[in-house]
Design an enzyme around this catalytic site. Structure first.
Site, PDB file in Angstrom:
ATOM      1  N   ALA A   1      29.080 -42.675  58.016  1.00 46.73           N
ATOM      2  CA  ALA A   1      29.564 -41.326  58.398  1.00 46.73           C
ATOM      3  C   ALA A   1      29.849 -41.181  59.831  1.00 46.73           C
ATOM      4  O   ALA A   1      28.861 -41.492  60.545  1.00 46.73           O
ATOM      5  CB  ALA A   1      28.723 -40.186  57.374  1.00 46.73           C
ATOM      6  N   CYS A   2      30.822 -40.436  60.210  1.00 41.54           N
ATOM      7  CA  CYS A   2      31.443 -40.359  61.415  1.00 41.54           C
ATOM      8  C   CYS A   2      32.287 -39.063  61.941  1.00 41.54           C
ATOM      9  O   CYS A   2      32.464 -38.426  60.709  1.00 41.54           O
ATOM     10  CB  CYS A   2      32.005 -41.711  62.078  1.00 41.54           C
ATOM     11  SG  CYS A   2      33.499 -42.057  61.392  1.00 41.54           S
ATOM     12  N   ASN A   3      32.816 -39.024  62.798  1.00 42.47           N
ATOM     13  CA  ASN A   3      33.590 -37.947  62.972  1.00 42.47           C
ATOM     14  C   ASN A   3      35.000 -38.256  62.673  1.00 42.47           C
ATOM     15  O   ASN A   3      35.418 -37.897  61.659  1.00 42.47           O
ATOM     16  CB  ASN A   3      33.727 -37.403  64.535  1.00 42.47           C
ATOM     17  CG  ASN A   3      32.614 -36.358  64.935  1.00 42.47           C
ATOM     18  OD1 ASN A   3      32.524 -35.670  63.890  1.00 42.47           O
ATOM     19  ND2 ASN A   3      32.144 -36.278  66.052  1.00 42.47           N
TER      20      ASN A   3
ATOM     21  N   LEU B   1      32.510 -37.634  57.697  1.00 41.40           N
ATOM     22  CA  LEU B   1      31.186 -36.959  57.438  1.00 41.40           C
ATOM     23  C   LEU B   1      31.623 -36.233  55.851  1.00 41.40           C
ATOM     24  O   LEU B   1      30.847 -36.529  54.945  1.00 41.40           O
ATOM     25  CB  LEU B   1      30.834 -35.873  58.322  1.00 41.40           C
ATOM     26  CG  LEU B   1      29.383 -35.156  57.670  1.00 41.40           C
ATOM     27  CD1 LEU B   1      28.329 -36.193  57.353  1.00 41.40           C
ATOM     28  CD2 LEU B   1      28.822 -34.066  58.814  1.00 41.40           C
TER      29      LEU B   1
END
Length: 100
Positions: free
Chosen positions: A7-9, A39
């Site tokens: 998960a990331c921006n 996310l």
């Protein structure tokens, strides 16, 4: 087959990391699927994963992720490993997290 969810921006650098991790997993002969999502999307699909790795830029969301993940282990990728795109170390960490 195990599923590792990152998960990331936004997903740009994480998608590069996923590619490197997939190559590393293939080189090690591991039966894993690696996906990356922003996310919010990752939290929606965490029940389909064997572990959730958070990019260091969203470490602030760890409590929320742990709550959403239930029994799925959650891990924040170390800033140094993420910055260096150290796919081998991150994959090793994920495999340990899944008890492999």
């Amino acid at each position: 087959m195990r599923t590792i969810l990152l998960a990331c921006n936004a997903g740009m650098s994480t998608s590069l990391l996923v590619q490197k991790m997939q190559r590393e997993a293939q080189a090690q002969g591991l039966d894993v699927q690696i996906k990356a999502n922003p996310l919010n999307k990752a939290l929606e699909m965490v029940d389909q994963a064997d572990c959730l790795l958070l990019g260091p830029q969203i470490a602030y969301a760890q409590k929320e992720a742990v709550k959403a993940a239930g029994d799925t282990p959650v891990f924040v990728i170390a800033m140094a490993d993420y910055g260096r795109m150290n796919a081998k170390k991150i994959l090793d960490d994920a495999m340990k997290l899944m008890g492999e």
